[in-house]
Write a protein that holds these residues in place. Structure first.
Motif, PDB file in Angstrom:
ATOM      1  N   GLN B  24       0.830  -1.209   0.000  1.00 16.37           N
ATOM      2  CA  GLN B  24       0.000   0.000   0.000  1.00 16.37           C
ATOM      3  C   GLN B  24       0.867   1.264   0.000  1.00 16.37           C
ATOM      4  O   GLN B  24       0.631   2.191  -0.782  1.00 16.37           O
ATOM      5  CB  GLN B  24      -0.910   0.020   1.236  1.00 16.37           C
ATOM      6  N   GLY B  28       1.437   4.319  -2.585  1.00 14.01           N
ATOM      7  CA  GLY B  28       1.207   5.702  -2.141  1.00 14.01           C
ATOM      8  C   GLY B  28       2.340   6.599  -2.626  1.00 14.01           C
ATOM      9  O   GLY B  28       2.113   7.717  -3.101  1.00 14.01           O
ATOM     10  N   LEU B  29       3.563   6.080  -2.538  1.00 10.97           N
ATOM     11  CA  LEU B  29       4.709   6.878  -2.982  1.00 10.97           C
ATOM     12  C   LEU B  29       4.668   7.109  -4.496  1.00 10.97           C
ATOM     13  O   LEU B  29       5.025   8.187  -4.977  1.00 10.97           O
ATOM     14  CB  LEU B  29       6.013   6.189  -2.580  1.00 10.97           C
ATOM     15  N   PHE B  47      -2.366   6.854 -13.017  1.00  9.14           N
ATOM     16  CA  PHE B  47      -2.686   7.257 -11.645  1.00  9.14           C
ATOM     17  C   PHE B  47      -3.839   6.449 -11.053  1.00  9.14           C
ATOM     18  O   PHE B  47      -3.767   5.965  -9.918  1.00  9.14           O
ATOM     19  CB  PHE B  47      -3.029   8.751 -11.610  1.00  9.14           C
ATOM     20  N   THR B  55      -5.585   2.112  -2.340  1.00 10.75           N
ATOM     21  CA  THR B  55      -6.747   2.109  -1.442  1.00 10.75           C
ATOM     22  C   THR B  55      -7.286   0.690  -1.201  1.00 10.75           C
ATOM     23  O   THR B  55      -7.694   0.382  -0.090  1.00 10.75           O
ATOM     24  CB  THR B  55      -7.893   2.978  -1.985  1.00 10.75           C
ATOM     25  N   LEU B  58      -5.139  -1.127   1.192  1.00 13.30           N
ATOM     26  CA  LEU B  58      -5.427  -0.565   2.529  1.00 13.30           C
ATOM     27  C   LEU B  58      -6.645  -1.242   3.143  1.00 13.30           C
ATOM     28  O   LEU B  58      -6.586  -1.768   4.259  1.00 13.30           O
ATOM     29  CB  LEU B  58      -5.654   0.950   2.441  1.00 13.30           C
ATOM     30  N   PHE B 347      -5.322   6.514   9.129  1.00  9.65           N
ATOM     31  CA  PHE B 347      -4.110   6.093   9.816  1.00  9.65           C
ATOM     32  C   PHE B 347      -4.326   6.068  11.332  1.00  9.65           C
ATOM     33  O   PHE B 347      -4.103   5.055  11.993  1.00  9.65           O
ATOM     34  CB  PHE B 347      -2.941   7.026   9.470  1.00  9.65           C
ATOM     35  N   VAL B 351      -5.433   2.118  11.044  1.00  5.45           N
ATOM     36  CA  VAL B 351      -4.089   1.542  10.932  1.00  5.45           C
ATOM     37  C   VAL B 351      -3.542   1.310  12.340  1.00  5.45           C
ATOM     38  O   VAL B 351      -3.069   0.223  12.676  1.00  5.45           O
ATOM     39  CB  VAL B 351      -3.155   2.470  10.117  1.00  5.45           C
ATOM     40  N   ARG B 431       4.960  16.640   0.691  1.00  3.06           N
ATOM     41  CA  ARG B 431       4.170  15.470   1.058  1.00  3.06           C
ATOM     42  C   ARG B 431       4.921  14.193   0.676  1.00  3.06           C
ATOM     43  O   ARG B 431       4.966  13.221   1.439  1.00  3.06           O
ATOM     44  CB  ARG B 431       2.811  15.522   0.373  1.00  3.06           C
TER      45      ARG B 431
HETATM   46  C1  HEM Z   1      -0.985   4.304   6.315  1.00  2.71           C
HETATM   47  C2  HEM Z   1      -0.820   5.331   5.575  1.00  2.71           C
HETATM   48  C3  HEM Z   1      -1.809   5.764   4.523  1.00  2.71           C
HETATM   49  C4  HEM Z   1      -3.179   5.662   4.546  1.00  2.71           C
HETATM   50  C5  HEM Z   1      -4.055   5.118   5.657  1.00  2.71           C
HETATM   51  C6  HEM Z   1      -3.654   6.188   3.284  1.00  2.71           C
HETATM   52  C7  HEM Z   1      -4.986   6.261   2.917  1.00  2.71           C
HETATM   53  C8  HEM Z   1      -5.458   6.754   1.728  1.00  2.71           C
HETATM   54  C9  HEM Z   1      -6.843   6.844   1.355  1.00  2.71           C
HETATM   55  C10 HEM Z   1      -8.004   6.422   2.245  1.00  2.71           C
HETATM   56  C11 HEM Z   1      -6.912   7.391   0.121  1.00  2.71           C
HETATM   57  C12 HEM Z   1      -8.139   7.687  -0.706  1.00  2.71           C
HETATM   58  C13 HEM Z   1      -9.041   8.679  -0.117  1.00  2.71           C
HETATM   59  C14 HEM Z   1      -8.682  10.126  -0.150  1.00  2.71           C
HETATM   60  O1  HEM Z   1      -7.562  10.591   0.059  1.00  2.71           O
HETATM   61  O2  HEM Z   1      -9.633  10.825  -0.327  1.00  2.71           O
HETATM   62  C15 HEM Z   1      -5.577   7.663  -0.294  1.00  2.71           C
HETATM   63  C16 HEM Z   1      -5.241   8.274  -1.469  1.00  2.71           C
HETATM   64  C17 HEM Z   1      -3.979   8.723  -1.753  1.00  2.71           C
HETATM   65  N1  HEM Z   1      -2.845   8.511  -0.985  1.00  2.71           N
HETATM   66 FE1  HEM Z   1      -2.714   7.531   0.743  1.00  2.71          FE
HETATM   67  N2  HEM Z   1      -2.592   6.609   2.542  1.00  2.71           N
HETATM   68  C18 HEM Z   1      -1.444   6.373   3.276  1.00  2.71           C
HETATM   69  C19 HEM Z   1      -0.166   6.681   2.920  1.00  2.71           C
HETATM   70  C20 HEM Z   1       0.158   7.409   1.822  1.00  2.71           C
HETATM   71  C21 HEM Z   1       1.481   7.861   1.493  1.00  2.71           C
HETATM   72  C22 HEM Z   1       2.727   7.577   2.306  1.00  2.71           C
HETATM   73  C23 HEM Z   1       1.372   8.597   0.346  1.00  2.71           C
HETATM   74  C24 HEM Z   1       2.404   9.330  -0.466  1.00  2.71           C
HETATM   75  C25 HEM Z   1       3.433   9.894  -0.082  1.00  2.71           C
HETATM   76  C26 HEM Z   1      -0.008   8.590  -0.056  1.00  2.71           C
HETATM   77  C27 HEM Z   1      -0.505   9.223  -1.171  1.00  2.71           C
HETATM   78  C28 HEM Z   1      -1.810   9.164  -1.597  1.00  2.71           C
HETATM   79  C29 HEM Z   1      -2.293   9.827  -2.789  1.00  2.71           C
HETATM   80  C30 HEM Z   1      -1.483  10.692  -3.750  1.00  2.71           C
HETATM   81  C31 HEM Z   1      -3.647   9.535  -2.884  1.00  2.71           C
HETATM   82  C32 HEM Z   1      -4.613   9.974  -3.982  1.00  2.71           C
HETATM   83  C33 HEM Z   1      -5.278  11.248  -3.648  1.00  2.71           C
HETATM   84  C34 HEM Z   1      -6.164  11.660  -4.778  1.00  2.71           C
HETATM   85  O3  HEM Z   1      -7.202  11.063  -4.985  1.00  2.71           O
HETATM   86  O4  HEM Z   1      -5.827  12.596  -5.500  1.00  2.71           O
HETATM   87  N3  HEM Z   1      -0.724   7.852   0.865  1.00  2.71           N
HETATM   88  N4  HEM Z   1      -4.709   7.252   0.696  1.00  2.71           N
END
Ligand code: HEM
Ligand code: HEM
Ligand SMILES: [Fe+2]
Lengths: 150, 470
Positions: B24, B28-29, B47, B55, B58, B347, B351, B431
């Motif tokens: 996951q 994300g990175l 993307f 997601t 996750l 998180f 998490v 970020r």
């Molecule tokens: C445990 C850690 C993390 C959790 C629980 C998590 C959770 C989520 C969730 C629920 C979404 C979709 C919902 C939203 O943002 O509206 C999402 C999207 C995203 N996450 Fe994470 N994330 C985590 C770590 C990371 C990390 C480390 C990065 C990048 C450095 C990252 C980058 C992104 C990006 C770029 C999106 C897409 C946002 C968009 O729709 O434009 N995430 N993440």
């Protein structure tokens, strides 16, 4: 917590409160479903009409190509690319402009710029998607988005 | 140390969960980089594909963690072995393989091809946020969930019934039942969206809170030795508040999707109260730790538990409140503010509650009450690295979000989405940097397991005060 407030009182609040608010939520849902026909443009969706079929096809294409993975639609989805709930309006109430935009995405993307895939849609499919986006823009979303930029 | 042998099936679930967690974060990175280098990995991994992997892994690893936690917790509460341990093992592999195939499908086949291959036209459920899985995978999830509920339900039915296990079971049943709305996907976009939230919102701001609160209560009972009566009363009040506020609170998603305007009142008022149960969890956790009747040698588990309580309140409570009132949400809806909140809330609450349980149960499942102090120090480092970097991710996204809202929606001369995004590049780079540190924290976390395993062979490194008695 004070002794006068017992565990069984807490339990009763949980069960009673949950049941009460579930019922209230269902009542509101019922009321909403009665109010929706004046807001959700369902007349357009009639499956016995060509328009209805086209919108349904457009929604299926929207889903089968995961457009929501980059875009928002009425503010929900991903935040990587423009809002599409009002793209029909933003493109001057012009379905042709939407179709042309989607049709001419370069397959290899645009260097350095956030890129949208080339989906190789047929003309029918483009028409269906444009019709779906037009329909979305006509839903009564309480005045959202704040302006044309979405 | 483990009282019942069948509790050990949790090991599988926890291992699978952590492996998916790593995947996951790697995706994300990738996403974070695509935000600033738009064509990174394009067209191989667009993307939307990376986002689905991010997601969906996750959600799946959180569910796996919940299941593992349940398999550990329920036998101990019920004071008997699991009804059918072999079923738990079988379901794990089915779940893992289904998840693996689904992710492979996302990465190897164009999404439209996957929809075709899996016969999505027959029962269209794909292509909606978080519910991207092919219908067949969704059916698999339902089967796994039903078998799981049966196994756990029978164990509880035949054993001691405690408030903790009962509330956990109510939460898990709600989780399974609400997932059924994932199968309802009408052409009418408003109805589609309306019931989509019955899965998404009623999960994270409803039944998952029951799961979280009961796991937290279990770990606190075990690590602090505080009287069950006290804990159970708290538990009831917390989950009562969660559902009383959270059910009608669904209305905060019904402002701008075609639903009637009265939802702006219902949604704003009730969701404004949603921080209460999260705040109570914080007070509860600190209260229990302060009134502890024993000093559990697993200091790391207690740190994770307190961290859960604090960061869930920050992410869900504070960052949720930030954009939940309809006049504010009018401007922030679907912006980086939403992403900021989504990250810290997921998180902080889900998490961290999973890691709390893993941290508590893992040593016990390996015959020791706690890991060596050295291994615990690794764990505590990973806690701080991940938590602080996630707070920074949230702050950078909030900064980006405020600017986005202003430039694109609030000023007199609103600018185009893509133009505004370019202006936010600095925030997105920061970020990404914080994301890298998060990843380092995750590596440290994984390393802590190996340190613990190695130190376990050397009794002189044990952190246990008295010879084993859990
Ligand atoms: C445990 C850690 C993390 C959790 C629980 C998590 C959770 C989520 C969730 C629920 C979404 C979709 C919902 C939203 O943002 O509206 C999402 C999207 C995203 N996450 Fe994470 N994330 C985590 C770590 C990371 C990390 C480390 C990065 C990048 C450095 C990252 C980058 C992104 C990006 C770029 C999106 C897409 C946002 C968009 O729709 O434009 N995430 N993440
Ligand atoms: C642990 C609990 C929570 C989690 C995991 C969580 C997660 C999320 C996620 C992932 C989204 C984005 C959904 C999407 O992609 O469209 C979201 C949206 C939202 N959340 Fe939460 N949330 C939690 C609790 C709360 C609370 C307690 C509040 C209010 C006080 C709240 C208010 C909101 C609002 C208003 C939105 C809609 C944002 C928008 O309009 O774009 N959330 N939440
Ligand atoms: Fe919500």
């Amino acid at each position: 917590m004070a002794q006068t407030f017992t565990k069984s009182m807490a339990r009763n609040i949980f069960y009673g409160g949950t049941v009460f608010f579930v019922l209230l939520f269902l009542a509101l849902t019922f009321d909403t479903s009665r109010a929706l026909p004046t807001r959700d443009q369902r007349a357009q969706l009639d499956p016995s009409t060509e328009l209805g079929q086209r919108i349904a096809h457009g929604k299926a294409l929207w889903e089968h190509n995961n457009c929501i993975g980059c875009h928002t639609l009425l503010g929900e989805g991903a935040y990587f690319a423009p809002e599409l709930g009002n793209v029909y309006v933003r493109f001057g109430n012009n379905k042709e402009a939407i179709k042309a935009f989607i049709k001419y995405r370069p397959a290899e993307g645009i260097a350095g710029r956030r890129s949208m895939p080339q989906f190789n849609f047929s003309d029918d499919e483009l028409e269906a998607i444009a019709e779906f986006l037009k329909y979305s823009s006509e839903i009564d979303a309480a005045g959202w988005p704040p302006n044309i930029q979405g | 140390m483990m009282k019942y042998k069948s509790q050990g099936v949790a090991k599988l679930y926890f291992t699978g969960a952590i492996a998916l967690f790593v995947a996951q974060i790697l995706f994300g990175l990738i996403l974070g980089l695509q935000y600033v280098i738009g064509d990174f990995l394009f067209p191989e991994i667009p993307f939307n594909v990376a986002r689905m992997v991010h997601t969906n892994t996750l959600i799946v690893w959180l569910l796996m963690g919940f299941m593992g936690a349940t398999y550990y917790l329920v036998p101990e509460e019920a004071e008997r072995e699991l009804y059918a341990p072999w079923l738990a093992v079988a379901m794990f592999w089915i779940f893992l393989i289904a998840a693996g195939l689904t992710v492979a499908g996302y990465l190897l086949v164009p999404y439209a091809g996957l929809a075709k291959m899996t016969g999505n036209e027959l029962l269209p459920t794909m292509g909606r946020e978080f519910l991207e899985q092919p219908t067949i995978t969704k059916i698999g999830i339902v089967v796994v969930a039903l078998v799981f509920l049966f196994n756990v339900g029978m164990t509880i039915l035949k054993g001691r019934k405690t408030v903790v296990s009962l509330i956990l079971l109510i939460g898990l049943t709600g989780l399974a039942v609400l997932f059924l709305f994932a199968f309802y996907n009408p052409t009418n976009l408003v109805l589609d969206k309306f019931y989509w939230w019955w899965v998404v919102h009623l999960w994270v701001e409803g039944v998952w809170e029951l799961i979280m609160a009961s796991i937290l209560a279990f770990v606190l009972i075990k690590t602090t030795g505080v009287d069950r009566e006290v804990v159970e009363k708290w538990l009831y009040v917390i989950i009562a508040m969660a559902l009383i506020t959270g059910i009608i609170g669904t209305g905060h998603h019904y402002y701008w999707i075609g639903t009637p305007e009265y939802w702006q009142w219902w949604g704003s008022i009730f969701s404004a109260l949603e921080p209460i149960p999260f705040f109570m969890m914080t007070v509860f956790a600190f209260n229990m730790v302060n009134r502890r009747r024993r000093n559990h040698p697993n200091k790391a588990a207690v740190l994770w538990a307190l961290g859960t309580a604090v960061l869930a309140f920050l992410g869900a409570g504070v960052w949720g409140f930030l954009h939940t009132l309809s006049p504010v949400n009018f401007y922030t809806h679907g912006t980086q503010i939403t992403a900021a909140h989504g990250h810290l809330a997921f998180f902080g609450a889900y998490v961290l509650i999973n890691i709390t349980m893993i941290s508590y149960a893992w040593p016990l499942m390996h015959g020791r009450e706690a890991n060596s102090m050295r291994a615990q120090v690794w764990e505590m480092w990973s806690f701080w690295l991940m938590s602080v970097s996630m707070v920074f991710i949230t702050l950078f996204l909030t900064g980006a979000g405020i600017l986005q809202v202003y430039l694109q929606r609030f000023t007199d001369v609103p600018q185009q989405f893509m133009v505004v995004q370019e202006k936010l590049a600095l925030f997105y780079w920061l970020r990404e940097l914080a994301g890298l540190i998060f990843f380092i924290g995750l590596v440290v976390y994984v390393v802590s397991f190996f340190v613990a395993a190695r130190d376990a062979k050397r009794p002189e490194l044990s952190a246990e005060v008295t010879p084993a008695s859990a």
